[in-house]
Each structure stands twice: as structure tokens, then as C-alpha cells.
Design a protein around this motif. Structure first.
Motif, PDB file in Angstrom:
ATOM      1  N   ILE A  71      41.439  37.440  27.049  1.00  0.00           N
ATOM      2  CA  ILE A  71      42.888  37.472  27.275  1.00  0.00           C
ATOM      3  C   ILE A  71      43.346  38.888  27.627  1.00  0.00           C
ATOM      4  CG2 ILE A  71      45.131  37.147  26.163  1.00  0.00           C
ATOM      5  CD1 ILE A  71      43.797  34.927  24.467  1.00  0.00           C
ATOM      6  N   ARG A  72      42.817  39.867  26.888  1.00  0.00           N
ATOM      7  CA  ARG A  72      43.248  41.260  27.103  1.00  0.00           C
ATOM      8  C   ARG A  72      42.867  41.762  28.489  1.00  0.00           C
ATOM      9  NH1 ARG A  72      41.413  46.536  26.251  1.00  0.00           N
ATOM     10  NH2 ARG A  72      39.320  45.837  25.697  1.00  0.00           N
ATOM     11  N   ASN A  73      41.655  41.425  28.933  1.00  0.00           N
ATOM     12  CA  ASN A  73      41.179  41.909  30.232  1.00  0.00           C
ATOM     13  C   ASN A  73      41.496  40.962  31.385  1.00  0.00           C
ATOM     14  OD1 ASN A  73      39.566  44.411  29.525  1.00  0.00           O
ATOM     15  ND2 ASN A  73      38.547  42.933  28.193  1.00  0.00           N
ATOM     16  N   ASN A  74      41.972  39.743  31.036  1.00  0.00           N
ATOM     17  CA  ASN A  74      42.195  38.713  32.045  1.00  0.00           C
ATOM     18  C   ASN A  74      40.942  38.505  32.891  1.00  0.00           C
ATOM     19  OD1 ASN A  74      43.679  36.699  33.325  1.00  0.00           O
ATOM     20  ND2 ASN A  74      44.436  38.094  34.924  1.00  0.00           N
ATOM     21  N   ARG A  75      39.811  38.493  32.187  1.00  0.00           N
ATOM     22  CA  ARG A  75      38.510  38.274  32.815  1.00  0.00           C
ATOM     23  C   ARG A  75      37.680  37.370  31.925  1.00  0.00           C
ATOM     24  NH1 ARG A  75      36.338  42.309  36.641  1.00  0.00           N
ATOM     25  NH2 ARG A  75      38.012  43.739  37.213  1.00  0.00           N
ATOM     26  N   ASP A 103      32.114  39.447  31.645  1.00  0.00           N
ATOM     27  CA  ASP A 103      31.447  38.868  32.811  1.00  0.00           C
ATOM     28  C   ASP A 103      32.298  39.137  34.053  1.00  0.00           C
ATOM     29  OD1 ASP A 103      29.769  37.469  34.440  1.00  0.00           O
ATOM     30  OD2 ASP A 103      30.255  35.500  33.627  1.00  0.00           O
ATOM     31  N   THR A 104      32.176  40.333  34.598  1.00  0.00           N
ATOM     32  CA  THR A 104      33.065  40.764  35.677  1.00  0.00           C
ATOM     33  C   THR A 104      32.902  39.945  36.959  1.00  0.00           C
ATOM     34  OG1 THR A 104      31.453  42.469  36.274  1.00  0.00           O
ATOM     35  CG2 THR A 104      33.260  43.115  34.821  1.00  0.00           C
ATOM     36  N   ASN A 105      31.692  39.437  37.214  1.00  0.00           N
ATOM     37  CA  ASN A 105      31.499  38.648  38.440  1.00  0.00           C
ATOM     38  C   ASN A 105      31.496  37.134  38.169  1.00  0.00           C
ATOM     39  OD1 ASN A 105      29.066  38.320  37.186  1.00  0.00           O
ATOM     40  ND2 ASN A 105      27.842  39.369  38.750  1.00  0.00           N
ATOM     41  N   SER A 106      31.774  36.751  36.926  1.00  0.00           N
ATOM     42  CA  SER A 106      31.947  35.337  36.546  1.00  0.00           C
ATOM     43  C   SER A 106      30.740  34.460  36.849  1.00  0.00           C
ATOM     44  CB  SER A 106      33.188  34.746  37.245  1.00  0.00           C
ATOM     45  OG  SER A 106      34.343  35.481  36.920  1.00  0.00           O
ATOM     46  N   ASP A 146      42.730  32.879  30.361  1.00  0.00           N
ATOM     47  CA  ASP A 146      43.804  32.181  29.651  1.00  0.00           C
ATOM     48  C   ASP A 146      43.442  31.909  28.195  1.00  0.00           C
ATOM     49  OD1 ASP A 146      41.878  30.235  29.916  1.00  0.00           O
ATOM     50  OD2 ASP A 146      43.148  28.780  30.959  1.00  0.00           O
ATOM     51  N   GLY A 147      42.250  32.373  27.752  1.00  0.00           N
ATOM     52  CA  GLY A 147      41.849  32.222  26.357  1.00  0.00           C
ATOM     53  C   GLY A 147      41.179  30.912  26.020  1.00  0.00           C
ATOM     54  N   THR A 148      40.774  30.128  27.030  1.00  0.00           N
ATOM     55  CA  THR A 148      40.096  28.860  26.778  1.00  0.00           C
ATOM     56  C   THR A 148      38.647  28.920  27.248  1.00  0.00           C
ATOM     57  OG1 THR A 148      40.757  27.903  28.913  1.00  0.00           O
ATOM     58  CG2 THR A 148      42.239  27.561  27.025  1.00  0.00           C
ATOM     59  N   ALA A 149      37.804  28.139  26.574  1.00  0.00           N
ATOM     60  CA  ALA A 149      36.403  27.991  26.975  1.00  0.00           C
ATOM     61  C   ALA A 149      36.220  26.580  27.529  1.00  0.00           C
ATOM     62  CB  ALA A 149      35.486  28.215  25.781  1.00  0.00           C
TER      63      ALA A 149
END
Length: 203
Positions: A71-75, A103-106, A146-149
Motif C-alpha cells: 500500500i505504501r509503495n503502491n507496488r 516486486d518492482t517488475n511484477s 490496493d492491499g489485496t492478495a
């Protein structure tokens, strides 16, 4: 008139210190052995409970930290099984340890440029096993901005469990289930598995 001189007092004999007899020593050792035998099971039970609670608390904190960082990094931030403290490993056997990384590249795989936020290990004799949904997701939990898995299909919210287990009947509640529900809610529950360590259910 000169005062009369007191006659010198004879020295008092030194008090003799009385030591323990062999019989008294043997009785003392026997009593200590009985007390130790009575205390050992309680101590072992307390140690087992402490190990389970500590490992479950650390794992719960890691899941919550992963969500907060996402959430903090929106990543995307991933918590995954790790054997070396630097890369994810997807084996379905017991988790020897874990890492939490941004995970910057998702892609769900940590590369050398992606920072490890935190890492941890599970010390023997504890075993940590994942439920079917986490195994399908590659032994990892990935939180989005968004804070969901999400589950392995990428659509439904993830519900899964990581169980921290001690293969012993003492304590009776030898499992701590760290569960993730609806992609974001974390809870811990105790479970009596009759001394066994097996794959937990998703719920």
C-alpha cells in the motif's frame, strides 16, 4: 589501693561445623531428581508453546508488513518461501525460511535489483507448511498496491493458510495456523493435530 586484676578467661573452643552425612546427601539428591522429573514435562510444554507462538507471530507480522509495504509503495510486494534468504523457491516441502521483497517488475521472482525488505527462518524442529492455494500460487503471497492478495488465477481474492507445526503431542495444540482470508485479513488460530504435521486447509 590498686584495683584487682581480673583473671584471664580461658579461650573458648571453636565451634565445630557439622557437615552433611552421606545418607543426608543421598536423600537430597533423590528429592532433587524427583522434583526435576516432575518439572521436565511442564518445561518442555512451555518451550514448545513458546516456539510455536514466536514463529507464528513473526510470520503474521511478515504478512501484515508485506501488505503495508504494498500500500505504501503502491507496488506489488511478495512474501515467499526461501531456502537461502535471497531468492524464492517453489518447493512444496516445509518452508525453511522466507523473504519479503518489493516486486518492482511484477513478475513474482526476485532479481538482484529488487530490495529484500525482511527475511526470516524457521528453526528445527518446527515445520511450516502451506495450503493448496498457496502451493498453486508458487509458495508465495503477493499483495498489490490496493492491499489485496489474489489467487493464482489473478482474479479471486486469495484465501490460504501457512501452518507452523511441532511434531509432538506436548503441547496438545501443536499447530498454529496463520490464515489469510479475503485477500487481506490475517488471523492466527491454535489447532490440535494429535502430534502430526500435515498440509493445512485453505480456510
Amino acid at each position: 589501693m590498686k584495683p584487682l586484676m581480673k583473671a584471664p578467661q580461658p579461650p573458648r573452643p571453636a565451634r565445630q561445623q557439622r557437615g552433611m552425612t552421606l545418607i543426608e546427601l543421598m536423600i537430597g539428591v533423590a528429592v532433587a531428581a524427583v522434583l526435576l522429573a516432575l518439572a521436565a514435562p511442564s518445561f518442555q510444554q512451555a518451550m514448545g508453546k513458546n516456539r510455536l507462538s514466536s514463529a507464528a507471530s513473526e510470520l503474521t507480522g511478515a504478512v501484515q508488513l508485506a501488505r503495508a509495504e504494498a500500500i505504501r509503495n503502491n507496488r506489488r510486494v511478495t512474501l515467499c518461501r526461501s531456502e537461502n534468504g535471497s531468492a524464492c523457491s517453489s518447493s512444496s516441502s516445509s518452508w525453511p525460511g522466507w523473504i519479503l521483497f518489493v516486486d518492482t517488475n511484477s513478475d513474482g521472482v526476485r532479481n538482484s535489483t529488487e530490495p529484500v525488505v525482511k527475511a526470516g527462518t524457521f528453526d528445527s524442529p518446527l515445520r511450516t507448511l502451506s495450503s493448496a492455494s498457496l502451493t498453486s500460487a508458487g509458495e508465495r503471497i503477493t499483495f498489490r498496491g490496493d492491499g489485496t492478495a489474489r489467487a493464482s488465477n489473478g482474479q479471486s481474492l486469495l484465501t490460504g493458510t501457512l501452518s507452523v507445526c511441532l511434531a509432538a503431542t506436548d503441547p496438545a495444540e501443536n499447530v498454529r495456523d496463520v490464515s489469510l482470508a479475503f485477500g487481506s485479513r490475517t488471523m492466527v488460530r491454535k489447532r490440535n493435530a494429535s502430534g502430526a504435521c500435515s498440509t493445512p486447509s485453505d480456510t
